[in-house]
Design a protein around this motif. Structure first.
Motif, mmCIF file in Angstrom:
data_model
loop_
_atom_site.group_PDB
_atom_site.id
_atom_site.type_symbol
_atom_site.label_atom_id
_atom_site.label_comp_id
_atom_site.label_asym_id
_atom_site.label_seq_id
_atom_site.Cartn_x
_atom_site.Cartn_y
_atom_site.Cartn_z
ATOM 1 N N GLY A 159 0.811 -1.212 0.000
ATOM 2 C CA GLY A 159 0.000 0.000 0.000
ATOM 3 C C GLY A 159 0.840 1.255 0.000
ATOM 4 N N LEU A 160 1.946 1.236 0.760
ATOM 5 C CA LEU A 160 2.841 2.387 0.806
ATOM 6 C C LEU A 160 3.520 2.600 -0.541
ATOM 7 N N ALA A 161 3.980 1.516 -1.162
ATOM 8 C CA ALA A 161 4.623 1.625 -2.480
ATOM 9 C C ALA A 161 3.648 2.170 -3.515
ATOM 10 N N GLU A 162 2.423 1.681 -3.472
ATOM 11 C CA GLU A 162 1.409 2.152 -4.422
ATOM 12 C C GLU A 162 1.101 3.632 -4.211
ATOM 13 N N ALA A 163 1.029 4.046 -2.951
ATOM 14 C CA ALA A 163 0.740 5.450 -2.652
ATOM 15 C C ALA A 163 1.860 6.353 -3.147
ATOM 16 N N LEU A 164 3.109 5.929 -2.982
ATOM 17 C CA LEU A 164 4.236 6.736 -3.444
ATOM 18 C C LEU A 164 4.201 6.931 -4.955
ATOM 19 N N ARG A 165 3.663 5.937 -5.669
ATOM 20 C CA ARG A 165 3.594 6.020 -7.130
ATOM 21 C C ARG A 165 2.376 6.802 -7.632
ATOM 22 N N ASP A 166 1.482 7.197 -6.735
ATOM 23 C CA ASP A 166 0.322 7.997 -7.126
ATOM 24 C C ASP A 166 0.793 9.229 -7.907
ATOM 25 N N GLY A 167 0.058 9.590 -8.948
ATOM 26 C CA GLY A 167 0.486 10.669 -9.821
ATOM 27 C C GLY A 167 0.766 11.978 -9.120
ATOM 28 N N VAL A 168 -0.142 12.413 -8.260
ATOM 29 C CA VAL A 168 0.033 13.697 -7.581
ATOM 30 C C VAL A 168 1.135 13.609 -6.534
ATOM 31 N N ILE A 169 1.182 12.500 -5.779
ATOM 32 C CA ILE A 169 2.203 12.345 -4.738
ATOM 33 C C ILE A 169 3.595 12.274 -5.351
ATOM 34 N N SER A 170 3.759 11.477 -6.394
ATOM 35 C CA SER A 170 5.077 11.362 -7.016
ATOM 36 C C SER A 170 5.513 12.691 -7.618
ATOM 37 N N GLU A 171 4.587 13.408 -8.238
ATOM 38 C CA GLU A 171 4.907 14.730 -8.800
ATOM 39 C C GLU A 171 5.371 15.679 -7.705
ATOM 40 N N ALA A 172 4.676 15.651 -6.561
ATOM 41 C CA ALA A 172 5.031 16.538 -5.460
ATOM 42 C C ALA A 172 6.407 16.209 -4.895
ATOM 43 N N LEU A 173 6.705 14.920 -4.745
ATOM 44 C CA LEU A 173 7.995 14.517 -4.189
ATOM 45 C C LEU A 173 9.144 14.893 -5.121
ATOM 46 N N VAL A 174 8.955 14.702 -6.409
ATOM 47 C CA VAL A 174 9.999 15.053 -7.370
ATOM 48 C C VAL A 174 10.215 16.553 -7.394
ATOM 49 N N ARG A 175 9.134 17.317 -7.453
ATOM 50 C CA ARG A 175 9.260 18.777 -7.480
ATOM 51 C C ARG A 175 9.913 19.305 -6.215
ATOM 52 N N ALA A 176 9.652 18.647 -5.084
ATOM 53 C CA ALA A 176 10.231 19.076 -3.813
ATOM 54 C C ALA A 176 11.662 18.597 -3.632
ATOM 55 N N ARG A 177 12.152 17.788 -4.569
ATOM 56 C CA ARG A 177 13.466 17.151 -4.404
ATOM 57 C C ARG A 177 13.566 16.536 -3.014
ATOM 58 N N ALA A 178 12.539 15.784 -2.673
ATOM 59 C CA ALA A 178 12.398 15.250 -1.328
ATOM 60 C C ALA A 178 13.479 14.228 -0.998
ATOM 61 N N GLU A 179 13.809 14.155 0.272
ATOM 62 C CA GLU A 179 14.618 13.078 0.827
ATOM 63 C C GLU A 179 13.655 12.172 1.590
ATOM 64 N N VAL A 180 13.672 10.880 1.280
ATOM 65 C CA VAL A 180 12.721 9.947 1.880
ATOM 66 C C VAL A 180 13.476 8.751 2.448
ATOM 67 N N MET A 181 13.054 8.277 3.622
ATOM 68 C CA MET A 181 13.649 7.078 4.209
ATOM 69 C C MET A 181 12.545 6.177 4.751
ATOM 70 N N LEU A 182 12.855 4.891 4.903
ATOM 71 C CA LEU A 182 11.907 3.912 5.442
ATOM 72 C C LEU A 182 12.487 3.285 6.699
ATOM 73 N N VAL A 183 11.694 3.309 7.772
ATOM 74 C CA VAL A 183 12.090 2.719 9.052
ATOM 75 C C VAL A 183 11.051 1.689 9.466
ATOM 76 N N GLN A 184 11.507 0.533 9.939
ATOM 77 C CA GLN A 184 10.631 -0.433 10.577
ATOM 78 C C GLN A 184 10.885 -0.360 12.084
ATOM 79 N N TRP A 185 9.802 -0.440 12.863
ATOM 80 C CA TRP A 185 9.952 -0.321 14.309
ATOM 81 C C TRP A 185 8.983 -1.263 15.021
ATOM 82 N N THR A 186 9.386 -1.668 16.224
ATOM 83 C CA THR A 186 8.519 -2.498 17.059
ATOM 84 C C THR A 186 8.834 -2.192 18.530
ATOM 85 N N GLY A 187 9.341 -3.181 19.289
ATOM 86 C CA GLY A 187 9.558 -2.981 20.709
ATOM 87 C C GLY A 187 10.826 -2.227 21.048
ATOM 88 N N SER A 188 11.103 -2.152 22.335
ATOM 89 C CA SER A 188 12.250 -1.422 22.840
ATOM 90 C C SER A 188 13.550 -1.905 22.205
#
Length: 221
Positions: free
Chosen positions: A45-74
């Protein structure tokens, strides 16, 4: 109507420049309450959302820096994908593909939201050239281990890092209220609600659309 809305949003986006407009840390819950199918719903779902036309356009235009973190317990947080400059649609596609293919880091641990926020915060020192700094945290439960998320707010606010949240209310019907009171912080911070993990893809798209386009008005379903 949706096409008209998308076109209007694109026209409001900043044009590409030398700088970075947005540093976006995507923090995904992989605690024991998330089964294998639910993990897959989040990543796909996250990958699909990132590829959405408006979202991808916004990220490219913003020259965004993006990272992915997985988290759980202490003491169990992982940078799955380090800061990646999204300066082209090819870069966006590569990042989205890596999100979809990311292996799960943990399976059977608790929910330490405060420690997840503490873990992500120092990473923004590497992208201090970005105008906006944002943690996009999703989860399906209350913090039940480690430092309380609210205890991290002063540090986050000092660093001008905003925290938005997506509450997946599969087993915690009052999770949105909890996230609102305890997790989010910063100017314009908000909580999006998914009724279940199957609702996650649509809601993470809606959440990212609001975040990357800096819009605060209600968005169409």
């Amino acid at each position: 109507m949706r096409l008209v809305f998308a076109a209007l949003i694109v026209l409001m986006l900043p044009l590409p420049g030398r700088g970075c407009d947005l540093a976006l840390a995507l923090a995904v819950d992989v605690s024991g309450s998330v089964d294998a199918e639910e993990y897959r719903l989040q990543m796909d779902g996250l990958a699909e959302a990132l590829r959405d036309g408006v979202i991808s356009e916004a990220l490219v235009r913003a020259r965004a820096e993006v990272m992915l973190v997985q988290w759980t317990g202490s003491s169990r947080q992982e940078v799955t994908l380090p800061w990646t400059r999204i300066d082209s649609f090819a870069a966006l596609d590569r990042f989205a593909a890596e999100v979809a293919a990311a292996p799960r880091a943990w399976r059977n641990y608790s929910t330490a939201i405060g420690e997840a926020l503490q873990f992500v915060l120092p990473a923004f020192e590497r992208v201090d050239h970005c105008a906006r700094r944002l943690i996009d945290l999703s989860g399906d439960g209350l913090s039940n281990e480690g430092v309380a998320p609210g205890a991290v707010h002063t540090q986050l606010n000092r660093a001008e890092v905003t925290v938005n949240a997506l509450a997946i209310e599969a087993s915690e019907p009052d999770l949105t209220a909890y996230f609102f009171e305890n997790v989010i912080t910063g100017e314009g911070a908000f909580v999006e609600t998914a009724a279940s993990f199957r609702d996650y893809p649509a809601r993470i798209r809606r959440k990212l659309l609001r975040e990357v386009t800096k819009q605060s008005a209600a968005l169409p379903e």
